[in-house]
Structures are given as structure tokens and as C-alpha cells.
Design a protein around this motif. Structure first.
Motif, PDB file in Angstrom:
ATOM      1  N   MET A 136       0.851  -1.201   0.000  1.00 24.54           N
ATOM      2  CA  MET A 136       0.000   0.000   0.000  1.00 24.54           C
ATOM      3  C   MET A 136       0.879   1.241   0.000  1.00 24.54           C
ATOM      4  SD  MET A 136      -2.859   1.109   2.819  1.00 24.54           S
ATOM      5  CE  MET A 136      -3.920   2.525   2.562  1.00 24.54           C
ATOM      6  N   SER A 137       0.669   2.103  -0.956  1.00 28.32           N
ATOM      7  CA  SER A 137       1.463   3.324  -1.036  1.00 28.32           C
ATOM      8  C   SER A 137       0.691   4.498  -0.432  1.00 28.32           C
ATOM      9  CB  SER A 137       1.810   3.619  -2.499  1.00 28.32           C
ATOM     10  OG  SER A 137       0.623   3.737  -3.261  1.00 28.32           O
ATOM     11  N   VAL A 138       1.346   5.631  -0.355  1.00 32.13           N
ATOM     12  CA  VAL A 138       0.714   6.820   0.216  1.00 32.13           C
ATOM     13  C   VAL A 138      -0.065   7.556  -0.868  1.00 32.13           C
ATOM     14  CG1 VAL A 138       1.142   9.055   1.287  1.00 32.13           C
ATOM     15  CG2 VAL A 138       2.475   7.065   1.991  1.00 32.13           C
ATOM     16  N   ARG A 139      -1.296   7.895  -0.552  1.00 25.88           N
ATOM     17  CA  ARG A 139      -2.149   8.632  -1.472  1.00 25.88           C
ATOM     18  C   ARG A 139      -1.598  10.050  -1.659  1.00 25.88           C
ATOM     19  NH1 ARG A 139      -6.265   7.671   1.259  1.00 25.88           N
ATOM     20  NH2 ARG A 139      -5.953   9.399   2.710  1.00 25.88           N
ATOM     21  N   PRO A 140      -1.468  10.514  -2.906  1.00 32.77           N
ATOM     22  CA  PRO A 140      -0.965  11.879  -3.114  1.00 32.77           C
ATOM     23  C   PRO A 140      -1.912  12.920  -2.510  1.00 32.77           C
ATOM     24  CG  PRO A 140      -0.939  10.630  -5.178  1.00 32.77           C
ATOM     25  CD  PRO A 140      -1.730   9.824  -4.193  1.00 32.77           C
ATOM     26  N   LEU A 141      -1.354  13.918  -1.881  1.00 30.91           N
ATOM     27  CA  LEU A 141      -2.153  15.028  -1.367  1.00 30.91           C
ATOM     28  C   LEU A 141      -2.562  15.948  -2.499  1.00 30.91           C
ATOM     29  CD1 LEU A 141      -0.051  16.022   1.791  1.00 30.91           C
ATOM     30  CD2 LEU A 141      -2.231  14.800   1.783  1.00 30.91           C
ATOM     31  N   SER A 142      -3.650  16.680  -2.288  1.00 27.84           N
ATOM     32  CA  SER A 142      -3.998  17.741  -3.242  1.00 27.84           C
ATOM     33  C   SER A 142      -2.888  18.791  -3.222  1.00 27.84           C
ATOM     34  CB  SER A 142      -5.326  18.388  -2.843  1.00 27.84           C
ATOM     35  OG  SER A 142      -5.175  19.103  -1.609  1.00 27.84           O
ATOM     36  N   VAL A 143      -2.833  19.599  -4.240  1.00 24.20           N
ATOM     37  CA  VAL A 143      -1.802  20.637  -4.321  1.00 24.20           C
ATOM     38  C   VAL A 143      -1.857  21.541  -3.087  1.00 24.20           C
ATOM     39  CG1 VAL A 143      -1.010  22.651  -5.613  1.00 24.20           C
ATOM     40  CG2 VAL A 143      -1.736  20.598  -6.842  1.00 24.20           C
ATOM     41  N   GLU A 144      -3.086  21.915  -2.697  1.00 29.77           N
ATOM     42  CA  GLU A 144      -3.253  22.832  -1.566  1.00 29.77           C
ATOM     43  C   GLU A 144      -2.801  22.200  -0.242  1.00 29.77           C
ATOM     44  OE1 GLU A 144      -6.815  23.593  -4.397  1.00 29.77           O
ATOM     45  OE2 GLU A 144      -5.672  21.889  -3.638  1.00 29.77           O
ATOM     46  N   LEU A 145      -3.197  20.934  -0.036  1.00 25.19           N
ATOM     47  CA  LEU A 145      -2.809  20.274   1.214  1.00 25.19           C
ATOM     48  C   LEU A 145      -1.320  19.936   1.239  1.00 25.19           C
ATOM     49  CD1 LEU A 145      -5.739  17.831   2.086  1.00 25.19           C
ATOM     50  CD2 LEU A 145      -5.102  19.937   3.266  1.00 25.19           C
ATOM     51  N   ALA A 146      -0.762  19.627   0.069  1.00 29.13           N
ATOM     52  CA  ALA A 146       0.679  19.334   0.005  1.00 29.13           C
ATOM     53  C   ALA A 146       1.492  20.547   0.435  1.00 29.13           C
ATOM     54  CB  ALA A 146       1.060  18.901  -1.410  1.00 29.13           C
ATOM     55  N   GLU A 147       1.056  21.723   0.017  1.00 29.76           N
ATOM     56  CA  GLU A 147       1.752  22.937   0.406  1.00 29.76           C
ATOM     57  C   GLU A 147       1.593  23.203   1.900  1.00 29.76           C
ATOM     58  OE1 GLU A 147       3.964  26.589  -0.178  1.00 29.76           O
ATOM     59  OE2 GLU A 147       3.897  24.567  -1.016  1.00 29.76           O
ATOM     60  N   LYS A 148       0.393  22.934   2.410  1.00 28.77           N
ATOM     61  CA  LYS A 148       0.149  23.108   3.849  1.00 28.77           C
ATOM     62  C   LYS A 148       1.008  22.139   4.650  1.00 28.77           C
ATOM     63  CE  LYS A 148      -3.838  23.735   6.939  1.00 28.77           C
ATOM     64  NZ  LYS A 148      -3.792  25.199   6.963  1.00 28.77           N
ATOM     65  N   ALA A 149       1.116  20.900   4.170  1.00 26.85           N
ATOM     66  CA  ALA A 149       1.933  19.897   4.849  1.00 26.85           C
ATOM     67  C   ALA A 149       3.409  20.288   4.828  1.00 26.85           C
ATOM     68  CB  ALA A 149       1.727  18.530   4.211  1.00 26.85           C
ATOM     69  N   ARG A 150       3.835  20.868   3.739  1.00 23.68           N
ATOM     70  CA  ARG A 150       5.237  21.303   3.635  1.00 23.68           C
ATOM     71  C   ARG A 150       5.535  22.425   4.614  1.00 23.68           C
ATOM     72  NH1 ARG A 150       8.385  25.151   1.283  1.00 23.68           N
ATOM     73  NH2 ARG A 150       6.585  26.296   0.467  1.00 23.68           N
ATOM     74  N   LEU A 151       4.639  23.405   4.656  1.00 21.01           N
ATOM     75  CA  LEU A 151       4.877  24.590   5.477  1.00 21.01           C
ATOM     76  C   LEU A 151       4.649  24.334   6.970  1.00 21.01           C
ATOM     77  CD1 LEU A 151       3.182  27.318   3.245  1.00 21.01           C
ATOM     78  CD2 LEU A 151       5.621  26.954   3.579  1.00 21.01           C
ATOM     79  N   GLU A 152       3.617  23.554   7.305  1.00 17.73           N
ATOM     80  CA  GLU A 152       3.210  23.412   8.705  1.00 17.73           C
ATOM     81  C   GLU A 152       3.646  22.102   9.348  1.00 17.73           C
ATOM     82  OE1 GLU A 152      -0.956  24.232   9.167  1.00 17.73           O
ATOM     83  OE2 GLU A 152      -0.885  25.983   7.847  1.00 17.73           O
ATOM     84  N   LEU A 153       3.900  21.068   8.522  1.00 19.35           N
ATOM     85  CA  LEU A 153       4.203  19.750   9.081  1.00 19.35           C
ATOM     86  C   LEU A 153       5.608  19.263   8.748  1.00 19.35           C
ATOM     87  CD1 LEU A 153       0.830  17.898   8.292  1.00 19.35           C
ATOM     88  CD2 LEU A 153       1.405  19.306  10.272  1.00 19.35           C
ATOM     89  N   ASN A 154       6.394  20.099   8.083  1.00 22.79           N
ATOM     90  CA  ASN A 154       7.768  19.729   7.702  1.00 22.79           C
ATOM     91  C   ASN A 154       7.822  18.535   6.746  1.00 22.79           C
ATOM     92  OD1 ASN A 154       8.770  21.664   9.615  1.00 22.79           O
ATOM     93  ND2 ASN A 154       8.390  20.151  11.220  1.00 22.79           N
ATOM     94  N   GLU A 155       6.765  18.366   5.939  1.00 23.31           N
ATOM     95  CA  GLU A 155       6.734  17.206   5.041  1.00 23.31           C
ATOM     96  C   GLU A 155       7.635  17.448   3.831  1.00 23.31           C
ATOM     97  OE1 GLU A 155       3.604  14.267   2.708  1.00 23.31           O
ATOM     98  OE2 GLU A 155       3.000  15.339   4.530  1.00 23.31           O
ATOM     99  N   ASN A 156       8.534  16.515   3.607  1.00 25.66           N
ATOM    100  CA  ASN A 156       9.445  16.564   2.468  1.00 25.66           C
ATOM    101  C   ASN A 156       9.225  15.304   1.641  1.00 25.66           C
ATOM    102  OD1 ASN A 156      11.549  16.468   0.655  1.00 25.66           O
ATOM    103  ND2 ASN A 156      13.133  17.018   2.132  1.00 25.66           N
ATOM    104  N   PRO A 157       8.598  15.433   0.455  1.00 31.26           N
ATOM    105  CA  PRO A 157       8.290  14.253  -0.355  1.00 31.26           C
ATOM    106  C   PRO A 157       9.508  13.369  -0.629  1.00 31.26           C
ATOM    107  CG  PRO A 157       7.224  16.200  -1.274  1.00 31.26           C
ATOM    108  CD  PRO A 157       8.135  16.683  -0.190  1.00 31.26           C
ATOM    109  N   ASN A 158      10.682  13.966  -0.684  1.00 39.63           N
ATOM    110  CA  ASN A 158      11.895  13.188  -0.956  1.00 39.63           C
ATOM    111  C   ASN A 158      12.335  12.329   0.232  1.00 39.63           C
ATOM    112  OD1 ASN A 158      12.139  14.340  -3.548  1.00 39.63           O
ATOM    113  ND2 ASN A 158      13.147  16.141  -2.679  1.00 39.63           N
TER     114      ASN A 158
END
Length: 308
Positions: free
Chosen positions: A1-23
Motif C-alpha cells: 500500500m502506497s501513500v495517497r498523493p495530497l492535493s496541491v493545496e494540502l501538500a503545500e500546507k503539509a510542507r509549510l506546517e508539518l515539515n513534510e518533504n516528499p523526498n
């Protein structure tokens, strides 16, 4: 099971607020799986989508994620009354049908928190307990952890409607019950609490309100809003469009929302059956086993709650 891609808006929120780095996500997930495999006491889910909910809830701190996962599963032993209703039991649909815990299907915007309405006045305290309501809510939240990116990334807003609440409801809210509720909600779940809005507050509400507030961390203390009967004030935070018709909204009626969740539980039947096997075996925990006393303190030791 892989991770479902976030929407563009949520991906940006995750990057800014949750320190999420796709790499880095793949390596972080593998790190958590490797760690779980070495924990003899833990019976935990290891699906990518499940684990990333905890990583996001801990802003990708690996150590905090480990602590939260351990606590999340430990609570099944230390607060068993909150996990006593299985989704296959008739009592589950009976309690769900009361509408005491309504997860609203609609969102205010692509980056808005999920909104949940808690209506304790809708259950008979002579027949049901707050633990019954929580048992059902925890099962619904498992589904949300898997499929609701908004709840995980943007968080949750609660509406606590105290209409028709009686003294018997308040008497169920013992200091130990309050402590367990705060630990399970604030500390053990990978969710961001974005505010609680109180409606229809009765006489005597201040005592319980102050008790709850004293147990919360400062961030969550500052996210409590008492509107009482001023719905227009609440609409400034939570728009009418997502609310049930019973709250002046256009987001369907309460009965329809209950049916939506009954169908959702059926859809996740196999997942929930598997999840029932998860938890901890404290006899196998390295070091000292976790006890209810460790997590919640001793009954009667809550003078700081100022119930007198």
C-alpha cells in the motif's frame, strides 16, 4: 500500500506546517516499520497510509511519532472501557444512531479542518455512558486516519453542543474520565486540534469547562470558544454550508449523516476486524509495563481541577 498523493493545496500546507518533504517520506516510513518490527510488545498496523498519518501528526519527528504510536496502542490496555464496543455488535449501530458524534462529510474549503459535532444531550445517561460514545467515535476515527487527508493535515474542529445535557451527563464526567479523554485525544492521536466551539451551555457548565481547560496544553486552551446560543458567531468560524440543517446549515440532516457513516463502517468492515487485533502486550514490553496509573494518575488525585 502506497501513500495517497495530497492535493496541491494540502501538500503545500503539509510542507509549510508539518515539515513534510516528499523526498524523505519513503525513508521515514521505512524507519518506522523497522522500529515497529523491533518492538516485541507492539501489535501495530504498518500500512504506509496509516503510518504517515502519525508522521504528519508529529510533524515528521521520528521520536515523537514512536512515542505517539506506542501511546495510541497502549491506551487499549490502560483505558479498555473506551474500546469495549466492537463495530460488529448491535450496540455499535445503536450508539452511532443516537447522533452523539457527528463527523460532517462536507468541508469548508480544500484546506479546511474536518468538523465534528459532539451532542451528549442526544444520549440517555441512564442507559449509555460517555465511554460508549467514545468507543464508537474511536472506530470512526480509525477510518478517518486512513482516508481523510484534511483531518490529518489541516486538523479537526469540534462543536460541543450541550443542548439537553442534564446533571446525570455531568456526573459521568469524573476527574478520571476527563483525564482519560484529554490523554486519548490530545496526546495519543495523530490529529491537530484546531478549536472547540461550545453551544447551548447550561448552568454549571463553567465547572466542567474549567476542569477540561486545566488539563489541556496552552495551545489548545487558546482554541476554546464559548458561543452559547450565538450561532452567528460560530458561523464566522464554521460556515453554514457544511453544517446540518438542524444547525441552520445546508450540509444534509443528522439522519443522513448517520446513514453515511453506517455505510462507511460497512465498507471498512475487514479493516476494522483486523484492527481489533492490534494493541500491546505489556508483559513483553522492554522495561517497565505501562499502567493506567502511569498514564492517568490515581483516582482522587485531581485537586487541581477545582471541582468544589
Amino acid at each position: 500500500m502506497s501513500v495517497r498523493p495530497l492535493s496541491v493545496e494540502l501538500a503545500e500546507k503539509a510542507r509549510l506546517e508539518l515539515n513534510e518533504n516528499p523526498n524523505r517520506v519513503k525513508d521515514d516510513l521505512q524507519h518506522m516499520k523497522d522500529w515497529l518490527a523491533k518492538q516485541p510488545h507492539l501489535r501495530a498496523r504498518t500500512e504506509d497510509q496509516w503510518l504517515i498519518a502519525f508522521l504528519r501528526g508529529c510533524k515528521f519527528s521520528l521520536e515523537r511519532t514512536k512515542e505517539k504510536l506506542d501511546l495510541y496502542y497502549s491506551i487499549r490496555n490502560t483505558a479498555p472501557d473506551y474500546f469495549r464496543i466492537n463495530h460488529t455488535e448491535p450496540l455499535f449501530n445503536e450508539v452511532l444512531g443516537l447522533g452523539s458524534y457527528l463527523i460532517l462529510p462536507k468541508l469548508a474549503s480544500p484546506t479546511s479542518p474536518r468538523v465534528i459535532i459532539v451532542r451528549p444531550g442526544s444520549y440517555n445517561p441512564e442507559k449509555y455512558t460517555v465511554a460508549d460514545i467514545l468507543s464508537v467515535s474511536f472506530i470512526l476515527e480509525k477510518i478517518l486516519f486512513l482516508e481523510d487527508d484534511n483531518m490529518i493535515v489541516a486538523g479537526i474542529q469540534f462543536i460541543l453542543d450541550l443542548d439537553a445535557v442534564t446533571m446525570l451527563h455531568f456526573l459521568q464526567m469524573t476527574p478520571m474520565t476527563l483525564k482519560k479523554m484529554v490523554v486519548t485525544t490530545q496526546d495519543a492521536k495523530p490529529i491537530r486540534m484546531k478549536g472547540t466551539h461550545y453551544l447551548n451551555t447550561p448552568k454549571g457548565f463553567e465547572t466542567v469547562f474549567n476542569a477540561i481547560k486545566s488539563l489541556l496544553n496552552e495551545k489548545n486552551q487558546n482554541r476554546l470558544y464559548v458561543h452559547n446560543k450565538n450561532y452567528d458567531e460560530m458561523y464566522k468560524h464554521i460556515p453554514k454550508e457544511i453544517l446540518p440543517t438542524e444547525y441552520g446549515g445546508s450540509g444534509g440532516n443528522i439522519k443522513e449523516i448517520i446513514e453515511y457513516w453506517k455505510n462507511k463502517v460497512e465498507e471498512y468492515n475487514e479493516f476494522l476486524k483486523q484492527d481489533w487485533q492490534c494493541g500491546t502486550d505489556e508483559s513483553k514490553r522492554p522495561g517497565k509495563p505501562k499502567t493506567a496509573e502511569d498514564m492517568f494518575g490515581v483516582e482522587g488525585s485531581f485537586r487541581q481541577l477545582h471541582f468544589d
